[in-house]
Scaffold this motif. Structure first.
Motif, short mmCIF file in Angstrom:
data_model
loop_
_atom_site.label_atom_id
_atom_site.label_comp_id
_atom_site.label_asym_id
_atom_site.label_seq_id
_atom_site.Cartn_x
_atom_site.Cartn_y
_atom_site.Cartn_z
N ARG A 179 -1.86 22.51 -6.17
CA ARG A 179 -1.77 23.96 -6.38
C ARG A 179 -0.86 24.28 -7.56
NH1 ARG A 179 -1.47 25.44 0.07
NH2 ARG A 179 -3.71 25.17 0.47
N MET A 180 0.20 23.49 -7.74
CA MET A 180 1.06 23.68 -8.92
C MET A 180 0.27 23.44 -10.20
SD MET A 180 4.78 22.05 -8.08
CE MET A 180 4.99 21.37 -6.45
N GLY A 181 -0.60 22.43 -10.18
CA GLY A 181 -1.44 22.16 -11.34
C GLY A 181 -2.34 23.33 -11.66
N ASP A 182 -2.91 23.94 -10.62
CA ASP A 182 -3.75 25.13 -10.83
C ASP A 182 -2.95 26.28 -11.43
OD1 ASP A 182 -5.93 23.80 -9.79
OD2 ASP A 182 -5.81 24.73 -7.81
N GLU B 42 0.83 -1.21 0.00
CA GLU B 42 0.00 0.00 0.00
C GLU B 42 0.87 1.26 0.00
OE1 GLU B 42 -2.50 -0.44 3.40
OE2 GLU B 42 -3.69 -2.04 2.51
N LEU B 43 1.94 1.24 0.78
CA LEU B 43 2.86 2.38 0.82
C LEU B 43 3.51 2.59 -0.55
CD1 LEU B 43 4.58 1.83 4.28
CD2 LEU B 43 2.97 3.65 3.70
N SER B 44 3.89 1.49 -1.20
CA SER B 44 4.50 1.58 -2.53
C SER B 44 3.51 2.14 -3.55
CB SER B 44 4.98 0.20 -2.99
OG SER B 44 6.02 -0.27 -2.17
N GLU B 45 2.26 1.70 -3.44
CA GLU B 45 1.22 2.19 -4.35
C GLU B 45 0.97 3.68 -4.13
OE1 GLU B 45 -3.47 1.39 -5.54
OE2 GLU B 45 -2.56 0.26 -3.90
N LEU B 46 0.96 4.07 -2.86
CA LEU B 46 0.76 5.48 -2.53
C LEU B 46 1.87 6.35 -3.12
CD1 LEU B 46 -0.81 7.65 -0.93
CD2 LEU B 46 0.57 7.05 1.07
N LYS B 47 3.09 5.90 -2.96
CA LYS B 47 4.24 6.64 -3.51
C LYS B 47 4.14 6.75 -5.02
CE LYS B 47 9.30 6.65 -3.27
NZ LYS B 47 10.48 5.93 -2.72
N ALA B 48 3.75 5.65 -5.67
CA ALA B 48 3.63 5.64 -7.13
C ALA B 48 2.57 6.63 -7.60
CB ALA B 48 3.29 4.23 -7.62
N LYS B 49 1.48 6.73 -6.87
CA LYS B 49 0.41 7.67 -7.24
C LYS B 49 0.87 9.12 -7.07
CE LYS B 49 -3.60 4.68 -6.51
NZ LYS B 49 -4.01 4.67 -7.94
N VAL B 50 1.61 9.38 -6.00
CA VAL B 50 2.13 10.74 -5.80
C VAL B 50 3.08 11.12 -6.94
CG1 VAL B 50 3.52 12.23 -4.31
CG2 VAL B 50 1.89 10.64 -3.29
N LEU B 51 3.94 10.19 -7.32
CA LEU B 51 4.89 10.47 -8.41
C LEU B 51 4.17 10.61 -9.75
CD1 LEU B 51 7.82 8.14 -7.33
CD2 LEU B 51 7.77 10.64 -7.26
N ALA B 52 3.09 9.84 -9.94
CA ALA B 52 2.29 9.99 -11.16
C ALA B 52 1.65 11.37 -11.20
CB ALA B 52 1.21 8.90 -11.21
N MET B 53 1.15 11.82 -10.06
CA MET B 53 0.57 13.16 -9.97
C MET B 53 1.64 14.21 -10.26
SD MET B 53 -1.56 14.76 -6.75
CE MET B 53 -2.24 16.41 -6.81
N GLY B 54 2.83 14.01 -9.69
CA GLY B 54 3.93 14.93 -9.95
C GLY B 54 4.29 14.98 -11.42
N GLU C 32 6.97 31.51 -10.37
CA GLU C 32 7.65 31.69 -9.09
C GLU C 32 6.92 30.95 -7.97
OE1 GLU C 32 8.55 33.56 -5.24
OE2 GLU C 32 6.67 33.81 -6.33
N ARG C 33 5.61 30.92 -8.04
CA ARG C 33 4.83 30.21 -7.03
C ARG C 33 4.96 28.69 -7.18
NH1 ARG C 33 -0.54 34.13 -7.21
NH2 ARG C 33 0.31 35.76 -5.83
N ILE C 34 5.06 28.23 -8.41
CA ILE C 34 5.32 26.80 -8.62
C ILE C 34 6.63 26.41 -7.96
CG2 ILE C 34 5.90 25.03 -10.37
CD1 ILE C 34 3.85 26.42 -12.24
N ALA C 35 7.64 27.26 -8.12
CA ALA C 35 8.94 27.01 -7.49
C ALA C 35 8.81 26.98 -5.96
CB ALA C 35 9.95 28.08 -7.90
N ASP C 36 8.00 27.88 -5.41
CA ASP C 36 7.79 27.89 -3.96
C ASP C 36 7.17 26.58 -3.48
OD1 ASP C 36 8.83 30.42 -3.63
OD2 ASP C 36 6.88 31.43 -3.62
N HIS C 37 6.22 26.06 -4.26
CA HIS C 37 5.59 24.79 -3.89
C HIS C 37 6.59 23.63 -4.02
CE1 HIS C 37 1.57 26.19 -3.07
NE2 HIS C 37 1.54 26.85 -4.22
#
Length: 236
Positions: free
Chosen positions: A96-99, A12-24, A194-199
């Motif tokens: 927020r970066m996506g926005d 589950e932790l591995s799947e969670l990490k994979a989803k975060v990286l996919a979002m990134g 600049e805000r993307i960089a802050d995030h």
């Protein structure tokens, strides 16, 4: 936990990490595409960024549900708890970066009526920001403190470039009032970058918390480096 439960939790932790990286990855692509739409004056690309923002939002909701379930059912401790808490913070920054990438695309569509005559500075700023975003995501993927600190330290370059762009476009607007609308669009895009960089910095700071347990979100870069290197003890 028995062995089977431990294995399931690790999966589950591995799947969670994979989803975060996919979002990134989606955020990275959206930022690149929004800037390419500006540089190439390609409205179709800009519309794609706007249309595909829902995919980023959907992943945020999915990840939020996963983390809530983990906290309730698995009751993680120590490093696992730090990882889950880091994930909760990171996905908020990614959303927020996506926005902001979407906002860049929307501003690009306004350039049809108010064309930008100078975009090389914006392109240089976007290169710096995309490097920072990559460093932050790599740091999260590998738990790499060096990458995290590089991302944090490179924020100075982004801030300096942003201020330079503000001065540059202010000069254009003062010299030629006909450039005011275009100048405001350009400075809005620069501010979004600049805000993307802050995030991205926020993500890097959470990686340090995830790996070392040190809270560095409200300290200067030198103090953060000292905490990471172990030359300063975290009083918290």
């Amino acid at each position: 936990m028995n062995e089977h439960t431990v294995k399931r939790f690790e999966d589950e932790l591995s799947e969670l990490k994979a989803k975060v990286l996919a979002m990134g990855g989606l955020v990275e692509k959206a930022t690149k595409r929004s800037m390419n739409s500006l540089i190439k004056q390609d409205a179709k690309r800009a519309h794609k960024v706007i249309e595909r923002d829902h995919a980023i939002n959907a992943l945020e909701i999915e990840i939020d549900e996963m983390t809530r379930t983990m906290l309730a059912l698995r009751q993680p401790a120590a490093s696992d708890l730090r990882f889950v808490m880091t994930t909760i913070k990171v996905v908020t920054d990614l959303e927020r970066m996506g926005d902001l990438a979407e906002d860049i695309a929307e501003n690009m569509l306004k350039t049809g009526d108010h064309p930008l005559t100078q975009i090389s500075s914006l392109q240089s700023l976007s290169d710096l920001v995309l490097d920072q975003l990559k460093e932050a995501l790599d740091a999260f993927a590998k738990g790499d403190l060096d990458e995290a600190m590089t991302c944090i330290e490179n924020d100075k370059k982004v801030d300096e470039k942003f201020k330079s762009i503000q001065r540059e476009y202010l000069t254009y607007m003062m010299e030629d009032p006909r450039q005011i609308s275009a100048g405001l669009i350009a400075t809005n895009i620069a501010r979004d970058l600049e805000r993307i960089a802050d995030h991205a910095v926020n993500v890097a700071e959470m990686v340090i918390y995830m790996v070392k347990g040190h809270e560095v979100r409200h300290v200067d870069h030198e103090t953060a480096a000292a905490l990471v290197n172990g030359t300063l003890q975290d009083e918290t």
